[in-house]
Write a protein that holds these residues in place. Structure first.
Motif, PDB file in Angstrom:
ATOM      1  N   ALA A 239       0.873  -1.209   0.068  1.00 49.80           N
ATOM      2  CA  ALA A 239      -0.100   0.001   0.100  1.00 49.80           C
ATOM      3  C   ALA A 239       1.019   1.074   0.188  1.00 49.80           C
ATOM      4  N   THR A 240       0.588   2.145  -0.896  1.00 50.34           N
ATOM      5  CA  THR A 240       1.231   3.405  -0.999  1.00 50.34           C
ATOM      6  C   THR A 240       0.396   4.571  -1.027  1.00 50.34           C
ATOM      7  N   SER A 241       0.311   5.456  -0.211  1.00 47.14           N
ATOM      8  CA  SER A 241      -0.529   6.535  -0.106  1.00 47.14           C
ATOM      9  C   SER A 241       0.133   7.820  -0.800  1.00 47.14           C
ATOM     10  N   GLY A 242       1.307   7.677  -1.224  1.00 51.00           N
ATOM     11  CA  GLY A 242       2.079   8.786  -1.973  1.00 51.00           C
ATOM     12  C   GLY A 242       1.712  10.244  -1.284  1.00 51.00           C
ATOM     13  N   ALA A 243       1.133  10.980  -2.203  1.00 50.61           N
ATOM     14  CA  ALA A 243       1.047  12.560  -1.803  1.00 50.61           C
ATOM     15  C   ALA A 243      -0.304  12.813  -1.075  1.00 50.61           C
ATOM     16  N   LEU A 244      -1.013  11.877  -0.737  1.00 55.54           N
ATOM     17  CA  LEU A 244      -2.365  11.959   0.067  1.00 55.54           C
ATOM     18  C   LEU A 244      -2.031  12.317   1.393  1.00 55.54           C
ATOM     19  N   ILE A 245      -2.726  13.298   2.090  1.00 59.16           N
ATOM     20  CA  ILE A 245      -2.391  13.898   3.353  1.00 59.16           C
ATOM     21  C   ILE A 245      -3.648  13.662   4.277  1.00 59.16           C
ATOM     22  N   ALA A 246      -3.660  12.997   5.372  1.00 64.96           N
ATOM     23  CA  ALA A 246      -4.627  13.001   6.429  1.00 64.96           C
ATOM     24  C   ALA A 246      -4.381  14.051   7.451  1.00 64.96           C
TER      25      ALA A 246
ATOM     26  N   LEU B 247      -4.206   6.465  -3.619  1.00 64.84           N
ATOM     27  CA  LEU B 247      -3.858   5.442  -2.996  1.00 64.84           C
ATOM     28  C   LEU B 247      -3.348   4.365  -3.900  1.00 64.84           C
ATOM     29  N   LEU B 248      -2.155   3.869  -3.896  1.00 60.49           N
ATOM     30  CA  LEU B 248      -1.719   2.569  -4.733  1.00 60.49           C
ATOM     31  C   LEU B 248      -1.680   1.347  -4.013  1.00 60.49           C
ATOM     32  N   LEU B 249      -2.416   0.378  -4.469  1.00 59.55           N
ATOM     33  CA  LEU B 249      -2.442  -1.124  -3.827  1.00 59.55           C
ATOM     34  C   LEU B 249      -2.144  -1.990  -4.992  1.00 59.55           C
ATOM     35  N   GLU B 250      -1.125  -2.850  -4.428  1.00 62.03           N
ATOM     36  CA  GLU B 250      -0.655  -4.145  -5.185  1.00 62.03           C
ATOM     37  C   GLU B 250      -0.847  -5.328  -4.583  1.00 62.03           C
ATOM     38  N   PHE B 251      -1.278  -6.208  -5.240  1.00 61.81           N
ATOM     39  CA  PHE B 251      -1.513  -7.458  -4.663  1.00 61.81           C
ATOM     40  C   PHE B 251      -0.852  -8.839  -5.659  1.00 61.81           C
ATOM     41  N   SER B 252      -0.038  -9.653  -4.849  1.00 64.44           N
ATOM     42  CA  SER B 252       0.357 -10.712  -5.748  1.00 64.44           C
ATOM     43  C   SER B 252       0.249 -12.118  -4.815  1.00 64.44           C
ATOM     44  N   ARG B 253       0.413 -13.203  -5.594  1.00 64.02           N
ATOM     45  CA  ARG B 253       0.195 -14.746  -4.760  1.00 64.02           C
ATOM     46  C   ARG B 253       1.591 -15.014  -4.628  1.00 64.02           C
ATOM     47  N   GLY B 254       1.929 -15.919  -3.539  1.00 68.79           N
ATOM     48  CA  GLY B 254       3.157 -16.468  -3.326  1.00 68.79           C
ATOM     49  C   GLY B 254       4.461 -15.707  -3.445  1.00 68.79           C
ATOM     50  N   GLY B 255       4.696 -15.458  -4.925  1.00 68.25           N
ATOM     51  CA  GLY B 255       6.048 -15.064  -5.111  1.00 68.25           C
ATOM     52  C   GLY B 255       6.024 -13.490  -4.836  1.00 68.25           C
ATOM     53  N   GLN B 256       6.740 -13.040  -3.629  1.00 67.08           N
ATOM     54  CA  GLN B 256       6.661 -11.801  -3.177  1.00 67.08           C
ATOM     55  C   GLN B 256       7.443 -10.790  -3.959  1.00 67.08           C
ATOM     56  N   HIS B 257       8.607 -11.444  -4.808  1.00 71.67           N
ATOM     57  CA  HIS B 257       9.399 -10.519  -5.902  1.00 71.67           C
ATOM     58  C   HIS B 257       8.570  -9.798  -6.754  1.00 71.67           C
ATOM     59  N   LEU B 258       7.408 -10.194  -7.073  1.00 72.02           N
ATOM     60  CA  LEU B 258       6.405  -9.666  -8.054  1.00 72.02           C
ATOM     61  C   LEU B 258       6.223  -8.124  -7.585  1.00 72.02           C
ATOM     62  N   ILE B 259       6.023  -7.929  -6.293  1.00 68.64           N
ATOM     63  CA  ILE B 259       5.839  -6.405  -5.833  1.00 68.64           C
ATOM     64  C   ILE B 259       7.134  -6.061  -5.100  1.00 68.64           C
ATOM     65  N   GLY B 260       7.260  -4.610  -5.058  1.00 66.78           N
ATOM     66  CA  GLY B 260       8.507  -3.872  -4.295  1.00 66.78           C
ATOM     67  C   GLY B 260       8.514  -4.163  -2.886  1.00 66.78           C
ATOM     68  N   HIS B 261       9.445  -4.035  -2.255  1.00 68.98           N
ATOM     69  CA  HIS B 261       9.770  -3.930  -0.869  1.00 68.98           C
ATOM     70  C   HIS B 261       8.967  -2.807  -0.432  1.00 68.98           C
ATOM     71  N   GLY B 262       8.575  -2.861   1.110  1.00 69.63           N
ATOM     72  CA  GLY B 262       8.162  -1.520   1.417  1.00 69.63           C
ATOM     73  C   GLY B 262       9.095  -0.867   2.391  1.00 69.63           C
ATOM     74  N   ALA B 263       8.877   0.386   2.906  1.00 70.86           N
ATOM     75  CA  ALA B 263       9.546   1.086   3.884  1.00 70.86           C
ATOM     76  C   ALA B 263       9.348   0.423   5.177  1.00 70.86           C
ATOM     77  N   MET B 264       8.345  -0.296   5.145  1.00 71.87           N
ATOM     78  CA  MET B 264       7.865  -1.074   6.517  1.00 71.87           C
ATOM     79  C   MET B 264       7.468  -2.374   6.280  1.00 71.87           C
ATOM     80  N   GLN B 265       7.635  -3.380   6.841  1.00 69.82           N
ATOM     81  CA  GLN B 265       7.203  -4.755   6.496  1.00 69.82           C
ATOM     82  C   GLN B 265       6.411  -5.263   7.720  1.00 69.82           C
ATOM     83  N   ILE B 266       5.162  -5.747   7.242  1.00 69.59           N
ATOM     84  CA  ILE B 266       4.226  -6.419   8.215  1.00 69.59           C
ATOM     85  C   ILE B 266       4.167  -7.796   7.621  1.00 69.59           C
ATOM     86  N   THR B 267       4.440  -8.832   8.549  1.00 70.68           N
ATOM     87  CA  THR B 267       4.223 -10.326   8.332  1.00 70.68           C
ATOM     88  C   THR B 267       3.332 -10.771   9.234  1.00 70.68           C
ATOM     89  N   VAL B 268       2.215 -11.403   8.535  1.00 75.45           N
ATOM     90  CA  VAL B 268       0.937 -12.196   9.145  1.00 75.45           C
ATOM     91  C   VAL B 268       1.229 -13.512   9.286  1.00 75.45           C
TER      92      VAL B 268
END
Length: 540
Positions: free
Chosen positions: A81-88, A130-151
């Motif tokens: 999830a990338t909120s980019g220039a959005l401001i709350a 807000l940009l949202l990217e989803f991928s199955r299995g192969g995590q390399h299909l989307i880039g890393h994040g500034a923060m990683q949450i693992t469930v």
């Protein structure tokens, strides 16, 4: 079939549907957001997919637009999830935006998760940002994040999810007793309520007059608006979806305004409350019809004439009445629309699993009022199927005789008019159900709405909007009965009268029972079409 104008069971209890919500309290699963942080959430099945989505989106807002990657938003799926220039301006605004975005993207995500395709997908919020990217299995299909949450999920939980993914692609977790709603969630719920009431009002506008009532409710956007309201209510602990799927209609009509007021955590705005009350029966009936995936049944003009001319023999018992589905709507011939009745809804409520309780049918008629007071009037009548051996004719007479006007001191002619209305409607309904249950019934499934092409890649925005509007006027339906009749056989012909020498004539179509099976010990309903009586006396 007993009339039950005041059912005592099944009324929604607001205190059980929702837990009191107060703005400003912290919600469960708050975590500390920091660039470079690696966070592990154990016990993945304790988190709904929706909650994990919101956690990741809030993280991106907290990191000033940098991406947050959540591995295991459902087992085997990674989201970035990338909120980019959005401001709350504050957390409540960010959470409000996150929940609204979830409502928008949920259908697309469910569809993608239910498929077996390994392709990644990208979704953008509306309004954009807000940009949202989803991928199955192969995590390399989307880039890393500034923060990683693992469930983390237990092995058996992951296996169970994989086995049931096509049917339940999202993980749903009820709100816990200690969780409360944010002010943003409550404001969003109130806004969604206002949108739903406005769309319901629009469904009775003149431009939809030629459409069947359930189709008007969908075409105006009321179905979609109320679905969004029910989803938002679920976040406050209100199981509206479950109640609309099971509760008797009369109970829903009485309880729904109370539940809504409890959900929005305050007395309804006077104007919204008055509008909701005036549309209560109309919106409750068609919300329930939509939740229960009701089907439309439309008789051909030929069958309509047959039903109008036919009668039910005295030997046909109530136990012979069967519905092809538990929720249906009969769209009468347009000639009945001119007399007022433009839809008849039927909702069957079956006995409890333990065999207790009685079966009942909620019968709803929708009348189209003409000038000067135009609009729709929706009437609800509860009937119980307590005595299967009672004849249909006697049962209908008894049920209608018990109907009393709601207003005290109503005139005799008003009471008579109400009883005539229901006697005619119930008679028409029973004949239609009996016809649908005979082996020779002609039923064709027309899927005009489902099969309508929706690929408009070559059209401009205006033409695309016009085409979508045209598609919303279509509807799937079961077309019941023959297309034509020979020699006007469906004309209303008087009966034979006494059994003595009679001249050549057509006998009226009718329903009666017929013995069959071992030693003719069983009975079934048959439909006897118009029949020539004494053809040997033609011209006599």
């Amino acid at each position: 079939m007993k009339s039950d104008p005041h059912p005592s069971d099944g009324t929604p209890d607001a205190s059980k549907l929702v837990q009191p919500a107060r703005p400003g309290a912290a919600t469960k699963n708050d975590i500390a957001y920091a660039e470079g942080a690696l966070v592990t959430l154990e016990g993945g099945n304790d988190y709904s997919t929706e909650r994990l989505f919101v956690i990741a989106v809030l993280g991106s807002f907290a990191l000033e637009g940098k991406p947050v990657r959540c591995t295991g938003i459902v087992p085997g799926v990674t989201m970035r999830a990338t909120s980019g220039a959005l401001i709350a301006s504050n957390k409540a605004d960010a959470e409000h935006f996150a929940y609204r975005t979830w409502d928008q993207i949920r259908p697309q995500l469910e569809s993608w998760l239910a498929r077996s395709s390994p392709d990644a997908i990208t979704v953008r919020s509306s309004p954009p940002g807000l940009l949202l990217e989803f991928s199955r299995g192969g995590q390399h299909l989307i880039g890393h994040g500034a923060m990683q949450i693992t469930v983390e999920y237990a092995p058996d939980a992951s296996v169970a999810y994989a086995a049931d993914r096509a049917r339940r692609p999202l993980i749903e977790v009820p709100r816990g007793p200690g969780e409360t709603a944010t002010s943003g969630q409550l404001e969003d719920l109130r806004r969604l309520l206002d949108d739903a009431v406005r769309a319901t009002e629009d469904s009775v506008a003149p431009r939809y007059d030629r459409l069947p009532v359930p189709v008007r409710f969908r075409a105006s956007g009321a179905n979609e608006s109320w679905a969004r309201f029910r989803l938002a209510a679920a976040r406050l602990g209100g199981d509206l979806e479950g109640v609309f799927a099971t509760a008797p209609i009369a109970s829903l009509v009485r309880g729904f305004p109370i539940v809504v007021e409890h959900l929005v955590d305050r007395s309804l705005d006077q104007a919204v409350g008055a509008r909701l009350a005036s549309l209560a029966v109309h919106n409750v009936v068609w919300q329930a019809f939509n939740v229960r995936k009701g089907a439309l049944y439309e008789p051909t003009p030929a069958l309509h004439r047959l039903l109008q001319a036919s009668f039910i023999a005295d030997d046909v018992p109530v136990g012979m009445i069967a519905m092809p589905t538990d929720t249906m709507c009969i769209i009468p011939d347009p000639s009945l629309w001119e007399k007022g009745v433009c839809a008849i809804g039927l909702f069957r409520h079956r006995r409890h699993a333990d065999g207790s309780g009685s079966e009942s049918i909620s019968c709803i008629t929708v009348e189209q009022r003409r000038h000067p007071a135009r609009g729709l009037t929706t009437n609800v009548f509860e009937i119980r199927l307590d005595d299967p051996d009672k004849t249909i004719g006697q049962d209908l007479d008894d049920a209608v005789a018990n109907i009393q006007p709601k207003a005290r001191g109503a005139r005799d002619d008003e009471a008579r008019e109400i009883r005539e209305h229901w006697r005619g409607a119930l008679d028409y309904v029973v004949k239609m159900l009996l016809y649908l249950d005979v082996g020779s019934a002609e039923v064709n499934y027309d899927r005009s709405y489902t099969l309508a092409p929706r690929d408009f890649s070559g059209l401009g925005q205006r033409r695309r909007a016009e085409r979508l509007f045209q598609i919303e006027q279509l509807y799937d339906r079961h077309i019941v009965g023959p297309a034509i009749l020979d020699a006007e056989l469906a004309a209303s012909v008087p009966g034979d009268g006494a059994h003595h020498e009679v001249s050549f004539h057509w006998r009226r179509p009718h329903f009666r029972t017929q013995p069959y099976g071992p030693r003719a010990s069983l009975r079934k309903v048959v439909f006897i079409g118009p029949t020539v009586v004494r053809p040997d006396r033609v011209g006599v």
